[in-house]
Structures are given as structure tokens and as C-alpha cells.
Design a protein around this motif. Structure first.
Motif, PDB file in Angstrom:
ATOM      1  N   ASN A  94      22.655  68.993  83.723  1.00 45.67           N
ATOM      2  CA  ASN A  94      21.869  69.576  82.407  1.00 45.67           C
ATOM      3  C   ASN A  94      20.612  69.287  82.535  1.00 45.67           C
ATOM      4  OD1 ASN A  94      24.391  70.702  81.451  1.00 45.67           O
ATOM      5  ND2 ASN A  94      25.137  68.423  80.580  1.00 45.67           N
ATOM      6  N   VAL A  95      19.969  68.650  83.523  1.00 49.63           N
ATOM      7  CA  VAL A  95      18.712  68.263  83.399  1.00 49.63           C
ATOM      8  C   VAL A  95      17.604  69.208  84.359  1.00 49.63           C
ATOM      9  CG1 VAL A  95      19.472  66.053  83.004  1.00 49.63           C
ATOM     10  CG2 VAL A  95      18.922  66.742  85.446  1.00 49.63           C
ATOM     11  N   LYS A  96      16.535  69.113  84.314  1.00 49.41           N
ATOM     12  CA  LYS A  96      15.472  69.563  85.015  1.00 49.41           C
ATOM     13  C   LYS A  96      14.575  68.652  85.875  1.00 49.41           C
ATOM     14  CE  LYS A  96      15.851  73.876  83.124  1.00 49.41           C
ATOM     15  NZ  LYS A  96      17.016  74.467  83.539  1.00 49.41           N
ATOM     16  N   PRO A  97      14.442  68.524  87.171  1.00 47.64           N
ATOM     17  CA  PRO A  97      14.787  69.934  87.822  1.00 47.64           C
ATOM     18  C   PRO A  97      16.389  69.814  88.055  1.00 47.64           C
ATOM     19  CG  PRO A  97      13.843  68.174  89.333  1.00 47.64           C
ATOM     20  CD  PRO A  97      13.532  67.759  87.741  1.00 47.64           C
ATOM     21  N   THR A  98      17.008  70.659  88.607  1.00 50.95           N
ATOM     22  CA  THR A  98      18.389  70.848  89.056  1.00 50.95           C
ATOM     23  C   THR A  98      18.420  70.579  90.631  1.00 50.95           C
ATOM     24  OG1 THR A  98      18.387  73.055  89.292  1.00 50.95           O
ATOM     25  CG2 THR A  98      19.212  72.008  86.947  1.00 50.95           C
ATOM     26  N   MET A  99      19.000  69.528  91.022  1.00 48.81           N
ATOM     27  CA  MET A  99      19.087  69.310  92.378  1.00 48.81           C
ATOM     28  C   MET A  99      17.588  68.774  93.224  1.00 48.81           C
ATOM     29  SD  MET A  99      22.819  71.055  93.170  1.00 48.81           S
ATOM     30  CE  MET A  99      22.481  71.588  94.822  1.00 48.81           C
ATOM     31  N   TYR A 100      17.757  68.768  94.452  1.00 49.01           N
ATOM     32  CA  TYR A 100      16.701  68.498  95.261  1.00 49.01           C
ATOM     33  C   TYR A 100      15.458  67.634  94.474  1.00 49.01           C
ATOM     34  CZ  TYR A 100      18.367  72.106  98.474  1.00 49.01           C
ATOM     35  OH  TYR A 100      19.074  72.941  99.290  1.00 49.01           O
TER      36      TYR A 100
END
Length: 108
Positions: A94-100
Motif C-alpha cells: 500500500n505504499v509508494k514506491p512499490t517494490m525495488y
């Protein structure tokens, strides 16, 4: 102020130990990340209780600490953030950024 104090994911030794980043294909062939992992493992053996290594010394916890300092990662490899206990515990879908997070910065 520590750069990690405002992170959604607390930068703690407990979270560092749960972190999947050292097993991630994105940094699997990174000499920089492997050197940090080796140094971190040695440091854990001699660390005093309550000691937390700086983010620049840990090959992970990018969701908390932000981008890596290593320049030899392979972001074209498949990220495994969504397999991590920290990801699940802090609902990082549910957050930004998603992954990486290693390339894009910490979770906010």
C-alpha cells in the motif's frame, strides 16, 4: 536527526534480520552488497546489545533506509520484496514506491 527516523518501516536490528534483500536476485551478483553482507554478519557477532549498524553498512532494509549506495545492482532482475516478512508486517503493498526500494527509495 537520523535519515531513517521518519520511515514508515522502523530501522531496527529485528527488521534487518527479517529482511529478504540479501537474497534478492537484484543484488545477488553485487560485489558491493555481498561485501556488506559479510561485514554485517561479522559485526553481528561482536555487536553489543542495542547496537544497530548504519544503513550504509547493511545490504538491505531499503524500504526503511532508502536507496542503496551500491552501484552494481541488477534492477532488470525480479524483485522479491513481496516475499519478505517486513513487507507483510508493514503492508508495503500500500505504499509508494512499490517494490525495488533499493533503486526507488524508502517506503512512504
Amino acid at each position: 536527526m537520523n535519515a531513517c527516523e521518519n520511515a514508515k518501516v522502523p530501522y531496527t536490528i529485528e527488521n534487518i534480520k527479517k529482511c529478504m534483500c540479501p537474497k534478492c536476485p537484484v543484488q545477488a551478483n553485487s560485489k558491493c552488497a555481498m561485501d556488506k553482507l559479510e561485514n554485517f554478519a561479522r559485526g553481528l557477532e561482536s555487536a553489543r546489545e542495542g547496537d544497530v549498524p548504519g544503513p550504509q553498512d547493511v545490504p538491505g532494509m531499503y524500504c526503511s533506509a532508502g536507496r542503496t549506495t551500491c552501484q552494481d545492482l541488477y534492477p532488470e532482475e525480479q524483485c522479491i520484496c513481496n516475499t519478505c516478512a517486513v513487507w507483510k508486517e508493514y503492508h508495503l503493498q500500500n505504499v509508494k514506491p512499490t517494490m525495488y526500494f533499493c533503486q526507488r527509495g524508502r517506503a512512504v
